[in-house]
Write a protein that holds these residues in place. Structure first.
Motif, PDB file in Angstrom:
ATOM      1  N   LEU A  84      -5.547  -3.410  -4.095  1.00 32.43           N
ATOM      2  CA  LEU A  84      -5.066  -2.450  -3.101  1.00 32.43           C
ATOM      3  C   LEU A  84      -6.141  -2.116  -2.068  1.00 32.43           C
ATOM      4  O   LEU A  84      -6.140  -1.030  -1.510  1.00 32.43           O
ATOM      5  CB  LEU A  84      -4.605  -1.164  -3.802  1.00 32.43           C
ATOM      6  N   HIS A  85      -7.042  -3.069  -1.817  1.00 36.21           N
ATOM      7  CA  HIS A  85      -8.081  -2.812  -0.814  1.00 36.21           C
ATOM      8  C   HIS A  85      -7.480  -2.495   0.540  1.00 36.21           C
ATOM      9  O   HIS A  85      -8.020  -1.713   1.296  1.00 36.21           O
ATOM     10  CB  HIS A  85      -9.047  -4.001  -0.713  1.00 36.21           C
ATOM     11  N   ASP A  86      -6.358  -3.115   0.851  1.00 37.38           N
ATOM     12  CA  ASP A  86      -5.609  -2.786   2.064  1.00 37.38           C
ATOM     13  C   ASP A  86      -4.250  -2.266   1.603  1.00 37.38           C
ATOM     14  O   ASP A  86      -3.369  -3.049   1.261  1.00 37.38           O
ATOM     15  CB  ASP A  86      -5.435  -4.016   2.945  1.00 37.38           C
ATOM     16  N   PRO A  87      -4.075  -0.935   1.568  1.00 34.98           N
ATOM     17  CA  PRO A  87      -2.833  -0.369   1.040  1.00 34.98           C
ATOM     18  C   PRO A  87      -1.573  -0.841   1.767  1.00 34.98           C
ATOM     19  O   PRO A  87      -0.489  -0.807   1.210  1.00 34.98           O
ATOM     20  CB  PRO A  87      -3.014   1.134   1.219  1.00 34.98           C
ATOM     21  N   ASP A  88      -1.737  -1.287   2.999  1.00 39.39           N
ATOM     22  CA  ASP A  88      -0.581  -1.784   3.755  1.00 39.39           C
ATOM     23  C   ASP A  88      -0.212  -3.213   3.379  1.00 39.39           C
ATOM     24  O   ASP A  88       0.860  -3.690   3.750  1.00 39.39           O
ATOM     25  CB  ASP A  88      -0.854  -1.722   5.263  1.00 39.39           C
ATOM     26  N   GLU A  89      -1.112  -3.899   2.679  1.00 48.84           N
ATOM     27  CA  GLU A  89      -0.871  -5.284   2.281  1.00 48.84           C
ATOM     28  C   GLU A  89      -1.316  -5.496   0.831  1.00 48.84           C
ATOM     29  O   GLU A  89      -2.287  -6.201   0.563  1.00 48.84           O
ATOM     30  CB  GLU A  89      -1.601  -6.245   3.216  1.00 48.84           C
ATOM     31  N   PRO A  90      -0.582  -4.914  -0.119  1.00 48.52           N
ATOM     32  CA  PRO A  90      -0.963  -5.092  -1.526  1.00 48.52           C
ATOM     33  C   PRO A  90      -0.750  -6.535  -1.971  1.00 48.52           C
ATOM     34  O   PRO A  90       0.248  -7.165  -1.618  1.00 48.52           O
ATOM     35  CB  PRO A  90      -0.027  -4.141  -2.272  1.00 48.52           C
ATOM     36  N   VAL A  91      -1.711  -7.039  -2.715  1.00 49.68           N
ATOM     37  CA  VAL A  91      -1.632  -8.409  -3.238  1.00 49.68           C
ATOM     38  C   VAL A  91      -2.078  -8.395  -4.695  1.00 49.68           C
ATOM     39  O   VAL A  91      -2.717  -7.459  -5.155  1.00 49.68           O
ATOM     40  CB  VAL A  91      -2.512  -9.390  -2.434  1.00 49.68           C
ATOM     41  N   LEU A  92      -1.745  -9.450  -5.396  1.00 47.73           N
ATOM     42  CA  LEU A  92      -2.259  -9.631  -6.741  1.00 47.73           C
ATOM     43  C   LEU A  92      -3.679 -10.151  -6.657  1.00 47.73           C
ATOM     44  O   LEU A  92      -4.052 -10.805  -5.683  1.00 47.73           O
ATOM     45  CB  LEU A  92      -1.372 -10.610  -7.517  1.00 47.73           C
ATOM     46  N   THR A  93      -4.472  -9.876  -7.665  1.00 43.41           N
ATOM     47  CA  THR A  93      -5.843 -10.379  -7.697  1.00 43.41           C
ATOM     48  C   THR A  93      -5.827 -11.899  -7.859  1.00 43.41           C
ATOM     49  O   THR A  93      -4.807 -12.488  -8.238  1.00 43.41           O
ATOM     50  CB  THR A  93      -6.627  -9.769  -8.867  1.00 43.41           C
ATOM     51  N   ASP A  94      -6.966 -12.520  -7.611  1.00 48.18           N
ATOM     52  CA  ASP A  94      -7.077 -13.972  -7.795  1.00 48.18           C
ATOM     53  C   ASP A  94      -6.737 -14.367  -9.223  1.00 48.18           C
ATOM     54  O   ASP A  94      -6.098 -15.393  -9.453  1.00 48.18           O
ATOM     55  CB  ASP A  94      -8.485 -14.458  -7.442  1.00 48.18           C
ATOM     56  N   SER A  95      -7.152 -13.545 -10.184  1.00 45.26           N
ATOM     57  CA  SER A  95      -6.848 -13.848 -11.588  1.00 45.26           C
ATOM     58  C   SER A  95      -5.350 -13.842 -11.846  1.00 45.26           C
ATOM     59  O   SER A  95      -4.834 -14.701 -12.564  1.00 45.26           O
ATOM     60  CB  SER A  95      -7.527 -12.836 -12.510  1.00 45.26           C
ATOM     61  N   ALA A  96      -4.639 -12.882 -11.269  1.00 40.79           N
ATOM     62  CA  ALA A  96      -3.184 -12.822 -11.447  1.00 40.79           C
ATOM     63  C   ALA A  96      -2.504 -14.004 -10.771  1.00 40.79           C
ATOM     64  O   ALA A  96      -1.565 -14.601 -11.313  1.00 40.79           O
ATOM     65  CB  ALA A  96      -2.634 -11.506 -10.908  1.00 40.79           C
ATOM     66  N   VAL A  97      -2.975 -14.359  -9.591  1.00 42.59           N
ATOM     67  CA  VAL A  97      -2.426 -15.515  -8.875  1.00 42.59           C
ATOM     68  C   VAL A  97      -2.633 -16.778  -9.706  1.00 42.59           C
ATOM     69  O   VAL A  97      -1.705 -17.582  -9.880  1.00 42.59           O
ATOM     70  CB  VAL A  97      -3.071 -15.645  -7.474  1.00 42.59           C
ATOM     71  N   ASP A  98      -3.833 -16.952 -10.249  1.00 45.88           N
ATOM     72  CA  ASP A  98      -4.118 -18.113 -11.103  1.00 45.88           C
ATOM     73  C   ASP A  98      -3.246 -18.100 -12.355  1.00 45.88           C
ATOM     74  O   ASP A  98      -2.761 -19.140 -12.793  1.00 45.88           O
ATOM     75  CB  ASP A  98      -5.598 -18.145 -11.503  1.00 45.88           C
ATOM     76  N   TRP A  99      -3.058 -16.917 -12.947  1.00 53.55           N
ATOM     77  CA  TRP A  99      -2.238 -16.786 -14.148  1.00 53.55           C
ATOM     78  C   TRP A  99      -0.798 -17.210 -13.867  1.00 53.55           C
ATOM     79  O   TRP A  99      -0.202 -17.947 -14.638  1.00 53.55           O
ATOM     80  CB  TRP A  99      -2.294 -15.340 -14.651  1.00 53.55           C
ATOM     81  N   ILE A 100      -0.254 -16.747 -12.746  1.00 53.43           N
ATOM     82  CA  ILE A 100       1.119 -17.117 -12.382  1.00 53.43           C
ATOM     83  C   ILE A 100       1.219 -18.618 -12.173  1.00 53.43           C
ATOM     84  O   ILE A 100       2.163 -19.262 -12.650  1.00 53.43           O
ATOM     85  CB  ILE A 100       1.582 -16.352 -11.121  1.00 53.43           C
ATOM     86  N   GLU A 101       0.258 -19.189 -11.484  1.00 53.72           N
ATOM     87  CA  GLU A 101       0.278 -20.626 -11.227  1.00 53.72           C
ATOM     88  C   GLU A 101       0.249 -21.424 -12.538  1.00 53.72           C
ATOM     89  O   GLU A 101       1.050 -22.335 -12.724  1.00 53.72           O
ATOM     90  CB  GLU A 101      -0.900 -21.041 -10.345  1.00 53.72           C
ATOM     91  N   SER A 102      -0.648 -21.064 -13.423  1.00 52.59           N
ATOM     92  CA  SER A 102      -0.723 -21.824 -14.671  1.00 52.59           C
ATOM     93  C   SER A 102       0.498 -21.568 -15.556  1.00 52.59           C
ATOM     94  O   SER A 102       0.972 -22.472 -16.240  1.00 52.59           O
ATOM     95  CB  SER A 102      -2.027 -21.550 -15.422  1.00 52.59           C
ATOM     96  N   THR A 103       1.043 -20.365 -15.525  1.00 54.73           N
ATOM     97  CA  THR A 103       2.276 -20.081 -16.278  1.00 54.73           C
ATOM     98  C   THR A 103       3.438 -20.871 -15.716  1.00 54.73           C
ATOM     99  O   THR A 103       4.220 -21.470 -16.466  1.00 54.73           O
ATOM    100  CB  THR A 103       2.582 -18.564 -16.234  1.00 54.73           C
TER     101      THR A 103
END
Length: 107
Positions: A84-103
Motif C-alpha cells: 500500500l505504498h501508493d494507496p491509490d494503486e494497491p498491488v500485491l507484493t512481489d512474493s504474492a505475485v510469484d506465489w500466484i504465478e507458481s500456483t
C-alpha cells in the motif's frame, strides 16, 4: 558476488507468525511466512476472483478485488502480502505475485 539476505529486508509485518494451512509447504510460503496468510485468503476466494488475480497478476487491484481479498484478512495496512505504498494503486507484493504465478502453473 554480493548476496543479500532478502529476509533481512522484510518489514515487521512480514515477521508475523501464521498457522500453517494447506499451502504451508509451498516454496513461497517457506521463504516468506506472510504468504501463509495469503494462501488462506486465496482459499476463501471465489473462482472469479482467483481467475482475475491469475489473469492480471502484478496489476493494480481494483477496489472490488481488494475488498474481497481483505474482507476476512483483517486490517489491510498490516497484511504482509499487500503493498500500500501508493494507496491509490494497491498491488500485491512481489512474493504474492510469484506465489500466484507458481500456483497457477501447478508448481
Amino acid at each position: 558476488m554480493l548476496m543479500l539476505d532478502m529476509c533481512a529486508a522484510r518489514s515487521p509485518a512480514h515477521d508475523r507468525s501464521f498457522a500453517p494451512g494447506p499451502f504451508a509447504s509451498h516454496p513461497a510460503v517457506a521463504h516468506n511466512p506472510s504468504m501463509g496468510d495469503f494462501a488462506a485468503v486465496w482459499q476463501e476466494q471465489d473462482e472469479q476472483t482467483r481467475q482475475w488475480l491469475i489473469d492480471h497478476n502484478g496489476e493494480v487491484l481494483p477496489s472490488d478485488v481488494l475488498k474481497r481479498l481483505t474482507a476476512s484478512a483483517g486490517d489491510a495496512s498490516e497484511l504482509g502480502w499487500l503493498d500500500l505504498h501508493d494507496p491509490d494503486e494497491p498491488v500485491l507484493t512481489d512474493s504474492a505475485v510469484d506465489w500466484i504465478e507458481s500456483t497457477a502453473n501447478g508448481e
